[in-house]
Design a protein around this motif. Structure first.
Motif, PDB file in Angstrom:
ATOM      1  N   GLU A 135       1.336  -0.585  -0.106  1.00  0.00           N
ATOM      2  CA  GLU A 135       0.345   0.352   0.448  1.00  0.00           C
ATOM      3  C   GLU A 135       0.646   0.918   0.127  1.00  0.00           C
ATOM      4  O   GLU A 135       1.936   1.536   0.607  1.00  0.00           O
ATOM      5  N   TYR A 136       0.695   2.087  -1.117  1.00  0.00           N
ATOM      6  CA  TYR A 136       1.186   3.465  -0.760  1.00  0.00           C
ATOM      7  C   TYR A 136       0.250   4.211  -0.364  1.00  0.00           C
ATOM      8  O   TYR A 136      -1.241   4.229  -0.401  1.00  0.00           O
ATOM      9  N   SER A 137       0.952   5.437   0.244  1.00  0.00           N
ATOM     10  CA  SER A 137       0.362   7.009   1.143  1.00  0.00           C
ATOM     11  C   SER A 137       0.844   7.941   0.714  1.00  0.00           C
ATOM     12  O   SER A 137       1.988   7.739   1.498  1.00  0.00           O
ATOM     13  N   TRP A 138       0.169   8.874   0.308  1.00  0.00           N
ATOM     14  CA  TRP A 138       0.774  10.164   0.068  1.00  0.00           C
ATOM     15  C   TRP A 138      -0.955  12.174   0.851  1.00  0.00           C
ATOM     16  O   TRP A 138      -1.613  10.893   0.805  1.00  0.00           O
ATOM     17  N   SER A 139       0.099  12.537   1.277  1.00  0.00           N
ATOM     18  CA  SER A 139      -0.767  13.695   2.160  1.00  0.00           C
ATOM     19  C   SER A 139      -0.080  14.826   1.879  1.00  0.00           C
ATOM     20  O   SER A 139       1.490  14.857   2.326  1.00  0.00           O
ATOM     21  N   ALA A 140      -0.892  15.785   1.849  1.00  0.00           N
ATOM     22  CA  ALA A 140      -0.299  16.841   2.470  1.00  0.00           C
ATOM     23  C   ALA A 140      -1.610  17.692   2.754  1.00  0.00           C
ATOM     24  O   ALA A 140      -2.666  17.571   2.545  1.00  0.00           O
ATOM     25  N   GLN A 141      -1.009  18.815   3.605  1.00  0.00           N
ATOM     26  CA  GLN A 141      -2.040  19.755   3.808  1.00  0.00           C
ATOM     27  C   GLN A 141      -2.217  21.113   3.377  1.00  0.00           C
ATOM     28  O   GLN A 141      -1.221  21.922   2.967  1.00  0.00           O
ATOM     29  N   LEU A 142      -3.889  21.452   2.402  1.00  0.00           N
ATOM     30  CA  LEU A 142      -3.854  22.517   1.519  1.00  0.00           C
ATOM     31  C   LEU A 142      -4.113  23.896   2.316  1.00  0.00           C
ATOM     32  O   LEU A 142      -5.677  23.559   2.223  1.00  0.00           O
ATOM     33  N   THR A 201     -10.197  16.204   2.961  1.00  0.00           N
ATOM     34  CA  THR A 201     -11.015  16.404   4.159  1.00  0.00           C
ATOM     35  C   THR A 201     -10.774  17.881   4.492  1.00  0.00           C
ATOM     36  O   THR A 201     -10.366  18.332   4.461  1.00  0.00           O
ATOM     37  N   ASP A 202     -11.787  18.080   4.884  1.00  0.00           N
ATOM     38  CA  ASP A 202     -12.218  19.780   4.465  1.00  0.00           C
ATOM     39  C   ASP A 202     -12.358  20.558   5.975  1.00  0.00           C
ATOM     40  O   ASP A 202     -11.092  18.960   6.812  1.00  0.00           O
ATOM     41  N   PRO A 203     -11.450  21.281   6.896  1.00  0.00           N
ATOM     42  CA  PRO A 203     -11.168  21.598   7.386  1.00  0.00           C
ATOM     43  C   PRO A 203     -11.987  22.080   8.714  1.00  0.00           C
ATOM     44  O   PRO A 203     -10.903  21.506   9.833  1.00  0.00           O
ATOM     45  N   SER A 204     -13.008  20.586   9.396  1.00  0.00           N
ATOM     46  CA  SER A 204     -14.256  20.158  10.053  1.00  0.00           C
ATOM     47  C   SER A 204     -13.888  19.154  10.070  1.00  0.00           C
ATOM     48  O   SER A 204     -14.552  18.663  10.979  1.00  0.00           O
ATOM     49  N   PRO A 251     -18.395  23.331  -4.015  1.00  0.00           N
ATOM     50  CA  PRO A 251     -19.565  24.581  -3.648  1.00  0.00           C
ATOM     51  C   PRO A 251     -19.082  24.811  -2.636  1.00  0.00           C
ATOM     52  O   PRO A 251     -19.052  23.748  -1.474  1.00  0.00           O
ATOM     53  N   ASN A 252     -18.904  26.481  -1.968  1.00  0.00           N
ATOM     54  CA  ASN A 252     -19.181  26.680  -0.750  1.00  0.00           C
ATOM     55  C   ASN A 252     -17.790  25.978  -0.093  1.00  0.00           C
ATOM     56  O   ASN A 252     -18.213  25.575   1.321  1.00  0.00           O
ATOM     57  N   PRO A 253     -16.832  26.039  -0.504  1.00  0.00           N
ATOM     58  CA  PRO A 253     -15.782  25.534   0.385  1.00  0.00           C
ATOM     59  C   PRO A 253     -15.226  26.462   1.667  1.00  0.00           C
ATOM     60  O   PRO A 253     -16.021  27.873   2.477  1.00  0.00           O
ATOM     61  N   ILE A 254     -15.429  25.506   2.679  1.00  0.00           N
ATOM     62  CA  ILE A 254     -14.537  26.563   4.328  1.00  0.00           C
ATOM     63  C   ILE A 254     -13.234  26.571   3.548  1.00  0.00           C
ATOM     64  O   ILE A 254     -12.081  26.341   3.740  1.00  0.00           O
TER      65      ILE A 254
END
Length: 532
Positions: free
Chosen positions: A70-77, A101-104, A134-137
């Motif tokens: 299993e490969y996995s990559w992540s970042a905070q944008l 995943t949204d800020p909430s 739409p309507n991003p946080i």
């Protein structure tokens, strides 16, 4: 000369030209009023502005992990969008899975927001998917990319082990009040020279338009350099006045590096920060080509004089290429005479190599010179033919004229009348016989055709669907090719020759536009024989 004899002579020249696979070059010149048009551009004029960011995904990189298959990559944008956030995911690797995943802390239902699309990458169209949220946080989103050996094809598994990114994420914000502006620090893009990027964030594209800079809003600034071999290096950008960033603490960040090899480099600047209650990320990319820098004018120039032409030979140190673009201003003391230039070959012996430029004596007469006064060349420039990057710059080179040639020049100046206007010969040199109206009118070649040119790396000619509305259309095609303007122009000439096109007009798309200008400016071709 009779029409038949003219035709036979020109045909011999035509066969000779085709055999050597080269086009006759124009001897370019113009009045002093044109000097400003030839100034080296200010890098600020090439500012790139962005309200988005591009993030590369490397499943073998420091932001990744692997557990078994299993490969996995992540970042905070960060997101500071006003009304919508568009995420585009593209990858040549099939089987990768994207999650957001949204800020909430809630999972964004990407499947219901997906729109299949493609994205041009080099010479291919890479499958991509766009997600309009739409309507991003406002806040920080978490992006994850996962994959498994069980799903990813074997050929793509091999690609994952390379240094190239495995995917890209395009992060589009619709907040146009926070803009990253970046510019190169120099256009002298040669091996061994300092090269870098200056960057700042403002409330509009470019501070030259009166934008307000966010000097205190930057939390991090980085420049990632992608080298010709695909390897990457990331360094911090600084606002300390020591990294091509103007003054300390003025909101302009910079980073500089020294290229050690020729080829294509990508310099990506990424700045993150906060304005008001919103956090942001912005990035830009500058794609540049670095060339060799070991061609240099020595500062020596000599001239010979014929009945109407001064040929100036400028001495060079061991140049690595055979052909360049050259430019210089011609002066006699404080009298500005003209500018000269064109595509030039390196000639001479191993000990002394030169490039030659020509001055029509009528320019001196037009400038009011009646005696053989000393001449000099100012703002002398030698440029790489393929990229136009300057490889040698010289402020002032005096021209040495041997006594016998100085006497010839004196006689020519006294016997040459002042031209009533600037002639074609003064502008581009003597028209070759092959391109005279007399030859064209007696030619058996196609006259008055229209050649349609496609753009950079195009696989098809887009004009082929509508160009048939034109009389006698010809559709040039060099599918998927990434070539310079000069190479492209020579291929167009080869195409015209193969189709026996004696005169033609060009209709162009994208890169075909500047190629048409390059062909018409530097070379004699069927463009110069188009009849009214």
């Amino acid at each position: 000369m009779g029409a038949l004899r003219l035709l036979l002579v020109a045909l011999a020249l035509y066969v000779s030209c085709v055999a050597c696979a080269s086009m006759p070059r124009k001897k370019l010149a113009g009045p002093p009023e044109d000097f400003d048009l030839h100034d080296m551009p200010d890098p600020e004029e090439g500012t790139i502005s962005s309200n988005s960011a591009m993030v590369s995904v490397d499943l073998d990189g420091p932001s990744s992990s692997r557990v078994g298959a299993e490969y996995s990559w992540s970042a905070q944008l960060p997101c500071d969008a006003d009304n919508s956030l568009v995420l585009t995911f593209l990858s040549p690797v099939e089987g990768l899975v994207l999650a957001l995943t949204d800020p909430s802390g809630n999972q964004v239902p990407l499947a219901s927001l997906a729109t299949p699309t493609t994205f041009p990458l080099d010479t291919i169209e890479v499958p991509a998917t766009s997600y309009t949220i739409p309507n991003p946080i406002n806040g920080v989103y978490k992006v994850e990319v996962t994959g498994s050996d069980d799903v990813i094809k074997a050929s793509d598994l091999a690609a994952l082990a390379t240094s190239d990114p495995d995917a890209f994420i395009m992060w589009f914000n619709d907040n146009y009040d926070v803009v990253l502006n970046t510019q190169l620090t120099t256009y002298s893009l040669t091996v061994g020279s300092d090269m870098g990027v200056a960057a700042y964030v403002s409330d509009a594209p470019s501070n030259r338009l009166g934008a307000r800079m966010f000097a205190d809003s930057i939390a991090s600034a980085e420049m990632t350099i992608t080298f010709p071999n695909g390897s990457e290096y990331t360094e911090n950008m600084y606002d300390d006045g020591l990294h091509a960033d103007a003054d300390p603490n003025d909101g302009i960040y910079g980073a500089v590096f020294v290229p050690t090899r020729t080829g294509s480099y990508t310099m990506q600047s990424t700045l993150c920060g906060k304005t008001g209650d919103s956090v942001f990320i912005r990035s830009t990319q500058h794609l540049v080509t670095v060339v060799q820098d070991n061609a240099e004018y020595t500062g020596q120039a000599t001239a010979t004089v014929s009945s109407d032409t001064i040929t100036v030979s400028l001495e060079l140190t061991s140049p690595p290429a055979a052909t360049y673009k050259a430019y210089a201003e011609v002066w006699s003391g404080d009298v500005s005479v003209c500018w000269i230039g064109g595509v030039v070959d390196v000639t001479g012996t191993t000990a002394t190599q030169v490039v030659q430029l020509e001055i029509d004596v009528q320019w001196l007469v037009l400038a009011g010179l009646t005696t053989s006064s000393p001449l000099s060349l100012r703002n002398v420039r030698l440029q790489d033919l393929e990229t136009s990057i300057p490889v040698s710059l010289h402020d002032d080179i005096p021209v040495q004229i041997p006594a016998a040639h100085a006497a010839t020049l004196q006689r020519v100046l006294l016997s040459t009348p002042v031209p009533a206007f600037i002639t074609e010969k003064m502008r581009v040199g003597a028209r070759p016989l092959l391109f005279t109206p007399e030859y064209v009118s007696n030619s058996t070649g196609q006259v008055g055709s229209t050649v349609f040119l496609h753009g950079y790396c195009s696989k098809t000619n887009p004009w082929s669907e509508s160009g048939y509305a034109f009389a006698d259309p010809y559709f040039f095609l060099n599918p998927g090719a990434s070539v310079s303007h000069d190479t492209f122009a020579n291929l167009v000439n080869t195409f015209a020759t193969a189709n026996n096109l004696q005169s033609y007009s060009l209709v162009a798309h994208s890169q075909g536009g500047p190629v048409s200008v390059h062909l018409g400016n530097y070379y004699w071709s069927g463009l110069d024989t188009t009849l009214p």
